[in-house]
Design an enzyme around this catalytic site. Sequence first.
Site, PDB file in Angstrom:
ATOM      1  N   SER A  12       0.743  -1.182  -0.052  1.00  0.00           N
ATOM      2  CA  SER A  12       0.078   0.012  -0.063  1.00  0.00           C
ATOM      3  C   SER A  12       0.884   1.172   0.035  1.00  0.00           C
ATOM      4  CB  SER A  12      -0.856   0.043   1.118  1.00  0.00           C
ATOM      5  OG  SER A  12      -0.204   0.126   2.343  1.00  0.00           O
ATOM      6  N   LYS A  14       2.558   1.879   2.853  1.00  0.00           N
ATOM      7  CA  LYS A  14       2.765   2.314   4.307  1.00  0.00           C
ATOM      8  C   LYS A  14       4.127   2.409   4.864  1.00  0.00           C
ATOM      9  CE  LYS A  14       1.947  -2.240   6.019  1.00  0.00           C
ATOM     10  NZ  LYS A  14       2.107  -3.066   4.687  1.00  0.00           N
ATOM     11  N   ALA A  33      13.327  -3.249  12.749  1.00  0.00           N
ATOM     12  CA  ALA A  33      12.896  -4.203  12.021  1.00  0.00           C
ATOM     13  C   ALA A  33      12.188  -5.397  12.571  1.00  0.00           C
ATOM     14  CB  ALA A  33      14.165  -4.645  11.013  1.00  0.00           C
ATOM     15  N   ALA A  35      10.669  -7.945  10.610  1.00  0.00           N
ATOM     16  CA  ALA A  35      10.380  -9.276   9.763  1.00  0.00           C
ATOM     17  C   ALA A  35      11.600 -10.122   9.935  1.00  0.00           C
ATOM     18  CB  ALA A  35      10.179  -8.759   8.338  1.00  0.00           C
ATOM     19  N   HIS A  49      14.231  -3.089   1.421  1.00  0.00           N
ATOM     20  CA  HIS A  49      13.958  -2.302   2.254  1.00  0.00           C
ATOM     21  C   HIS A  49      14.849  -1.607   2.987  1.00  0.00           C
ATOM     22  CE1 HIS A  49       9.389  -1.859   3.893  1.00  0.00           C
ATOM     23  NE2 HIS A  49       9.402  -2.762   2.862  1.00  0.00           N
ATOM     24  N   ASP A  79       8.750  -1.059  12.191  1.00  0.00           N
ATOM     25  CA  ASP A  79       8.224  -1.904  10.824  1.00  0.00           C
ATOM     26  C   ASP A  79       8.266  -3.001  10.841  1.00  0.00           C
ATOM     27  OD1 ASP A  79       6.901  -1.857   8.240  1.00  0.00           O
ATOM     28  OD2 ASP A  79       8.476  -0.669   7.149  1.00  0.00           O
TER      29      ASP A  79
END
Length: 514
Positions: A12, A14, A33, A35, A49, A79
């Site tokens: 999106s 974001k 971070a 993930a 990223h 994030d």
Amino acid sequence: MSLTLVIGGARSGKSRRAEALALATGLPVRYVATAEASDPEMAERIRRHAERRPAGWTTVEAGADLAAAVAGGRCVLVDGLGPWIATVLHRGGSGEEVLAQIDAIAAAGPDALIVVAEEAGQGIVPADPLSRAWLDLLGDAKQRLADVAERVELVVAGRPIAIGAAGAGTMPSRMHGDAELAPGLADHAVNVIAGGPPEWLRAALREALDEDAGRYPDERPAATALAVLHGRAPQEIVPANGAAEALWLLPAALRPALAACVHPAFTETEAALRAHGVAVARVFRDPERGFALDPAAVPEAADLVVVGNPASPSGTLDPASAVLALRRPGRAVVVDEAFMDLVPGEPGSLAGEPLPDVIVVRSLTKSMAIPGLRAGYAIAAPAVAERLRAVRPPWSANALALAALEAVALRPAALAAAAERVAAERTDLEQRLDGLDGVRRWPGAANFCLIEVEDGPAVAAGLRERGIAVRSAASFPGLGPGHLRLTARGAAENERLALALAEAVGARTPVTAR
């Protein structure tokens, strides 16, 4: 702490939005971070990223203790929330542990905390219990953060939509100089020329009351006269209920995603932007550089920049080249020139420059001593001017205000005379202030002087005891309690002010005009 929650679906935009908001704070950024590279494709996503983050950012892995990763940072960007919750559940953590961590980061205390979270749950309820637990916890976590967030944004197709109003604590002060006045006090607080409107303007107002008050206002004559004054076209002139209303039209007309307000400055612009849900980055002028505008300090992501020229309350007059250096593709630059007509020759004004991305806002309040009429206007390229008109209330400028705009525009010599008067009064006050110990003064181009003293509230109170009102400048972002704004008046009034100020600060140097 300022907490912003940015939510959105996959791809999106974001994360990019959150990164732009983090950059706009001007603070050192810690990127948390969440993930994990569970497969090669995910590892590549994480690499991309990381590659786009500014070199000066610090990246830390969230781990199980999210609060520890957040604590101690100035600006912290988390994030995102969904992967972290998934990791905690995968490692056997409980929902209670997740929500306790959410409460902890909400109270962690960085200057700015930006949390990215996935917008999920709009489909059917998942079939497996672990997915249901993740979905429930993500929803509960977002609600808890939203309850205490200053701002909540939903990002759709790269476009941020504010879905949470700014908290009351984020709004700038809306105090103005007239609040300092009281019966019997000499007025050095309000930055309006003393003596009221000139007789020729009073006559024009009386005529308008007789001839125009009985019908709806027609702004065309005023727009035409102002267009001639500035060398623009009538369709580029937007009369308004004072310059303040013109500034309040900006968020609705332009719908910026991120606005930058150069401070210290008139706070109504930021108040308008925040009231309309626009994210605002504050860019501060440096008093050690004479409050000069630094275009490089404005975040690149800002698609609207608002700057005063001359600035208030510093009175700083920036060259047109500095203001024009703010321009970028896709960005609108708004120049608040409410004090420009008080500067002889108006050096640096952009009112006569037909630029498609520059909006100039002007006022007659100060030079013509008509604050009660609310006579202001915006100057913009025709397409932008039409957008301003589209969100303006009908008959925004009343018949008397329009008569004043027209009458003054037809008398440029009167404006020039007012500017010369102001320059002489300010110079006289500056000379008197420069003879005082304990008073720091900044050079300015308008009808006031910004000073700094050791104890501003005490000095202001001492002046009130001596029958003089001045403007505390502590309500302007970027200034403190020691800053005061002094409006220049005639020589006798300036002498009285300087003598009283000398007594209030305990200065020893005699006060004499030079």
